[in-house]
Write an enzyme that holds these catalytic residues in place. Sequence first.
Site, short mmCIF file in Angstrom:
data_model
loop_
_atom_site.label_atom_id
_atom_site.label_comp_id
_atom_site.label_asym_id
_atom_site.label_seq_id
_atom_site.Cartn_x
_atom_site.Cartn_y
_atom_site.Cartn_z
N ARG A 1 0.86 -1.19 0.00
CA ARG A 1 0.00 0.00 0.00
C ARG A 1 0.89 1.24 0.00
NH1 ARG A 1 -1.41 1.65 4.70
NH2 ARG A 1 -2.15 -0.37 5.42
N TYR B 1 -17.53 17.76 -13.38
CA TYR B 1 -17.92 16.36 -13.53
C TYR B 1 -18.96 16.04 -12.44
CZ TYR B 1 -17.40 11.30 -13.53
OH TYR B 1 -17.63 9.96 -13.58
N ASP C 1 -8.69 20.14 -12.63
CA ASP C 1 -8.95 18.82 -13.20
C ASP C 1 -8.60 18.90 -14.69
OD1 ASP C 1 -10.11 16.58 -14.44
OD2 ASP C 1 -11.74 16.47 -12.97
C1 LIG Z 1 -14.34 10.61 -15.31
C2 LIG Z 1 -13.99 11.89 -14.69
C3 LIG Z 1 -13.72 12.00 -13.32
C4 LIG Z 1 -13.85 10.83 -12.38
O1 LIG Z 1 -12.91 9.84 -12.63
P1 LIG Z 1 -13.15 8.27 -12.37
O2 LIG Z 1 -11.89 7.67 -12.86
O3 LIG Z 1 -14.36 7.86 -13.15
O4 LIG Z 1 -13.35 8.10 -10.90
C5 LIG Z 1 -13.34 13.24 -12.82
N1 LIG Z 1 -13.25 14.32 -13.62
C6 LIG Z 1 -13.50 14.25 -14.94
C7 LIG Z 1 -13.38 15.48 -15.77
C8 LIG Z 1 -13.89 13.05 -15.52
O5 LIG Z 1 -14.17 13.00 -16.83
#
Ligand SMILES: *Cc1c(COP(=O)(O)O)cnc(C)c1O
Length: 379
Positions: free
Chosen positions: A46, A98, A170
Site C-alpha cells: 500500500r 464532472y 482537473d
Molecule cells: C471521469 C472523470 C472524473 C472521475 O474519474 P473516475 O476515474 O471515473 O473516478 C473526474 N473528472 C472528470 C473530468 C472526468 O471526466
Amino acid sequence: MGFDTEAIHGGQIPDPATSAIITPIFQTSTYVQEGLGKHKGYEYARTQNPTRAAAEKNVCILEGGTAAYAFSSGMAAIDTVLKLLKAGDHVICSDNTYGGTFRLFRFVLERFGLQFTFVDTSNLTAVQAAVRETTRMIYVETPTNPVMSLTDLRAAAKTSRRAKATLVVDNTFMSPYFQRPLALGADIVVHSTTKFLNGHSDSVGGMVVLKHAEDAERVKFLQNAVGAILSPFDSWLLLRGTKTLGVRMRQHDFNGRKIAAFLARHPGVKKVYYPGLKTHPQFALAKRQMSGFGSMISFETGSLGRARKVLEGTKLFSLAESLGGVESLISHPATMTHASVPREERLRLGISDGLVRLSVGLENVEDLVEDLKTALGRI
Ligand SMILES: *Cc1c(COP(=O)(O)O)cnc(C)c1O
C-alpha cells in the site's frame, strides 16, 4: 526533451533485476527485509510499489510537477486532494464540474464540515466575489463537460494567490499534451487516468500532481493513510497508455476538428460546442492556454426525440459513458452523465434534452463523418 520522448522514457529505467525494458507488474503485497530496519525502500505494497512509482514519475514529468501520486479512480484522487483541508475550510468550485465531483463535494464532504460555493469560474469576478476569510481552495475544471466552457487559468491563479488559496485543476479533458495547468499558475492537477491518459478504455484510475513539496508530503501521507491506491496492473496499463499519449492526442485533435467542422455545417445541428471553433465564445482563450482542442464535442439537436434518433442511429460511435479512449463514443448528458442534476439547474448550464456529446476516437475520420451523417439523416 520533447513531450513524446518524456512520455516514453520519463521515469522509466530497465528493471534492475533483469534489465526488462518494460517496468514489470510487481504483483506483491510485501517485500522481504534483510534484517531489522534493513530493506530496499519497499516495506508494504500500500505504501510503496515499483510499478505504481514508475507510473507516478511518468505523469509527474509530463505535467511538470514536483511529485505525483496514483489512485484507484479519479474520484479517489479528488477525494484525497480535498483531505488536504479541514472542517470549516471553504472551497470555490466550478458550477459545471464532472457530476461525480459535485456529488462528492455536496453530498459527502459537506457532512464533514467543508463548505462549498459553486460558481461559474469562467467569470473571474464571480470567483473573486465568492472568496471568504476561510477560502482555502479553488477547484476548476476546464474545459467543462459537456458545454466546453473555459476558465482562464492564469487569471484564476492570480485570484487564488490573492486569496491565499490552493488552485486545483482537473486536467482530464485536455491531458498534459494540450494543457499544462502547473505552468499557468495552478498548484495541483488531478486526472481521471481512466480517460485520455490510459486511453484504451480498459482501466479506472486517478492521479494527483503537486507543485509544492509540502502538498506532496501530505498527499503521500494521505495516499498511504487512506489507502485508495492504484493497483500494479492498472499502473502498468497506465504506463503503456502514456507512451502513446502524444500520438493519440494529435490524432484525437485532428479528428475532433474535422468532426466539429462537419457538425457546424450540418443543417440538422443547431449549435456545436467545441473550443476549436471560431464561433466558440472563448476561442481566443482556448488558443492562448491550450496547444490543441482535443476531441470532446457536444452539439444541440433541438429536442429529445431528435437526439434519440442520432444516439440510436450511429454504428461506429458506441452509446456509452466515459471518454478519451481509442474508440468513439456518443452519449446523452441529460439522461446519462448529468441525470442527477436537477432539470432546472441542468438547463441553466446549457445541458438541454437535445444535447448530444461525442468523444471522438482514433478511427479514420471519413468513416466517423459518414456514421454521423447517416445518424443525422434520421432526424
Ligand atoms: C471521469 C472523470 C472524473 C472521475 O474519474 P473516475 O476515474 O471515473 O473516478 C473526474 N473528472 C472528470 C473530468 C472526468 O471526466
